[in-house]
Each structure stands twice: as C-alpha cells, then as structure tokens.
Design a protein around this motif. Structure first.
Motif, mmCIF file in Angstrom:
data_model
loop_
_atom_site.group_PDB
_atom_site.id
_atom_site.type_symbol
_atom_site.label_atom_id
_atom_site.label_comp_id
_atom_site.label_asym_id
_atom_site.label_seq_id
_atom_site.Cartn_x
_atom_site.Cartn_y
_atom_site.Cartn_z
ATOM 1 N N CYS A 73 53.257 53.976 59.698
ATOM 2 C CA CYS A 73 54.190 53.463 58.250
ATOM 3 C C CYS A 73 54.316 55.084 58.786
ATOM 4 O O CYS A 73 55.795 56.138 58.268
ATOM 5 N N THR A 75 54.691 57.450 61.643
ATOM 6 C CA THR A 75 54.935 57.925 62.528
ATOM 7 C C THR A 75 56.498 57.331 62.521
ATOM 8 O O THR A 75 57.113 58.117 62.726
ATOM 9 N N ILE A 76 56.958 56.828 62.150
ATOM 10 C CA ILE A 76 58.050 55.562 61.884
ATOM 11 C C ILE A 76 58.798 56.166 60.920
ATOM 12 O O ILE A 76 59.816 56.571 61.241
ATOM 13 N N THR A 77 58.918 56.377 59.937
ATOM 14 C CA THR A 77 59.244 57.176 58.325
ATOM 15 C C THR A 77 58.874 58.521 59.662
ATOM 16 O O THR A 77 60.672 59.218 59.291
ATOM 17 N N ARG A 79 60.361 59.281 62.415
ATOM 18 C CA ARG A 79 60.485 59.258 63.278
ATOM 19 C C ARG A 79 61.998 59.278 62.741
ATOM 20 O O ARG A 79 63.117 59.728 63.203
ATOM 21 N N VAL A 80 62.607 58.123 62.110
ATOM 22 C CA VAL A 80 63.795 57.729 61.617
ATOM 23 C C VAL A 80 64.362 59.373 60.340
ATOM 24 O O VAL A 80 65.739 59.433 59.765
ATOM 25 N N TYR A 81 62.855 59.854 60.236
ATOM 26 C CA TYR A 81 64.233 60.512 58.960
ATOM 27 C C TYR A 81 64.016 62.403 59.705
ATOM 28 O O TYR A 81 65.735 63.419 59.524
ATOM 29 N N LYS A 82 63.792 62.305 61.034
ATOM 30 C CA LYS A 82 64.515 63.442 61.942
ATOM 31 C C LYS A 82 65.344 63.020 62.732
ATOM 32 O O LYS A 82 66.545 64.072 63.011
ATOM 33 N N SER A 83 65.457 61.310 62.517
ATOM 34 C CA SER A 83 66.922 60.692 62.998
ATOM 35 C C SER A 83 67.943 61.021 62.227
ATOM 36 O O SER A 83 69.291 61.362 62.555
ATOM 37 N N VAL A 84 68.087 60.591 61.130
ATOM 38 C CA VAL A 84 68.637 61.171 60.638
ATOM 39 C C VAL A 84 69.362 62.963 60.599
ATOM 40 O O VAL A 84 70.370 62.654 60.164
ATOM 41 N N GLN A 86 68.724 65.072 62.598
ATOM 42 C CA GLN A 86 69.295 65.263 63.415
ATOM 43 C C GLN A 86 70.936 65.109 63.432
ATOM 44 O O GLN A 86 72.204 65.649 63.751
ATOM 45 N N HIS A 95 63.426 63.936 70.712
ATOM 46 C CA HIS A 95 62.349 63.643 70.273
ATOM 47 C C HIS A 95 61.681 64.296 69.305
ATOM 48 O O HIS A 95 60.882 65.009 69.642
#
Length: 218
Positions: A73, A75-77, A79-84, A86, A95
């Motif tokens: 939860c 790491t996925i959160t 990862r999604v936050y950093k992708s948004v 970026q 990554h």
C-alpha cells in the motif's frame, strides 16, 4: 601460476569482504541495542515488538500477509503519487525506487560458506557440551543443567514461546540503557551473586562422595 595466484587473491579478498560484512552487521546490531542512534533503535524496537505481539495474537500467515499488504500500500501509493507529480510537472525523474532496484542484494557464496563454517563450529561445540552434560562427565555441571531445566519447566508452564520472545526483545533493548545508568550498583550485585553461587557450589562439591571427587580431579 599467475592464474592460481590471481584466483587465490580474489578468493582472499572476497573472504575479507564477507567477513567485513558480518562485522558490519554485528556492529549495526550492537549499535541498535545500545541506542547509539535513538531513532533507529526506537524504530527497530517498536517494529520488532509489534511483529511479536501480532504473532502472539494472530497467525503467522496473517501477520506476514498484513505486513506485505501494508508495504505494498505504501509503495504503490508513493509510486502513483510520483507518477502523477512527474506527469503534471512534465519531468523525467524516472522510477522513484530506482536506487533501490539497482542496489545489489545478492548473497555471495563466500558469505554463505563462512556462515556455514561458523555454524558448524557452534554446532560441534553444542554437540560436545550436550554429550558431556547428559553423560555426566562433570557431576556439578550436570546438576547445574538439571536445575536450569527444572526452572524452565515452570517458565514453560507460565509462558509460551512467543511470550518469551517478546520478553527477550524487551530485555535486549532495555537492559543496556538500565545498565549504563546504574552500572556500579548492578556490577556490585552481580559480583555478590557470583560469590554466593561459587560458595554454594563449593559446599555442594565438598559434600560429594570421595570417588566422585577423585574422578573430577583426574
């Protein structure tokens, strides 16, 4: 000749590297127990205590599943936050866990071999001591073991294995702090206890039959 020299030097350097890794791990563990870095020690103590209490109340499968689920939860959160972020900033940072993914976490065969050699030494020592105590090579030492096992029967009747692990975890992280604050008093009481124990054992040994004493002296 040169190949054998280079291979021996490489194996020597790898052994030094694995031994230094073991020394670093031991040093890090001692640093945690002695609270050299309070934040890391508090985190390790809290996490280990939480895991042990969870194992005491839930099954091991549930504890492992909940831990992995919580980690996923986070790491996925992230990862999604950093992708948004970026995508909004139109940056190309890559990554967010790349530095961890690129880190080498493989275990070398030399490190495993060294651990196996050390484990074999301790196993041989344990086997020799067990045979010596169970076959009564030294009557006094065998009586000591019998007394300890008798006490452990009462401990086992009161506590289960996980409870003992919880108590051991608390003792490992709290004893160094208490010892540092009250070192003089603790050393004094330990010395008194040691003297009384030696005196009691000496009296017990003096009451042993003469044949046993001669065998022990031999």
């Amino acid at each position: 000749m040169a190949d054998s020299t280079s291979s021996s030097s490489s194996s020597f350097s790898s052994n030094n590297c694995s031994s230094s890794t073991l020394r670093d791990l031991t040093h890090s563990a001692l640093q945690l127990i002695h609270w050299r870095e309070p934040r890391k020690s508090a985190s390790a103590f809290g996490l280990s205590l939480l895991i042990l209490i969870s194992v005491a109340t839930l099954s091991v499968i549930s504890v492992v599943s909940y831990l992995l689920l919580a980690c996923l939860c986070v790491t996925i959160t992230f990862r999604v936050y950093k992708s948004v972020i970026q995508a909004v900033q139109k940056s190309d940072e890559g990554h967010p866990f790349k530095f961890l993914l690129d880190r080498d976490i493989s275990v070398s065969t030399e490190a495993v071999r060294q651990l196996a050699d050390q484990g074999l030494v301790h196993l041989n020592w344990f086997s020799a001591q067990t045979r010596r105590l169970l076959l009564v090579e030294d009557l006094v030492d065998s009586l000591k073991l019998a007394a300890v096992m008798w006490v452990m029967t009462y401990v086992g009747a009161v506590f289960n294995g996980v409870t003992i692990l919880i108590l051991a975890d608390i003792i490992f992280f709290t004893t160094p702090l208490i010892y540092q604050k009250k070192k003089a008093k603790i050393d004094h009481h330990i010395e008194l206890f040691r003297l009384r124990l030696e005196e009691t054992l000496q009296k017990l040994q003096d009451r042993l039959p003469g044949a046993v004493k001669r065998n022990k002296a031999e």
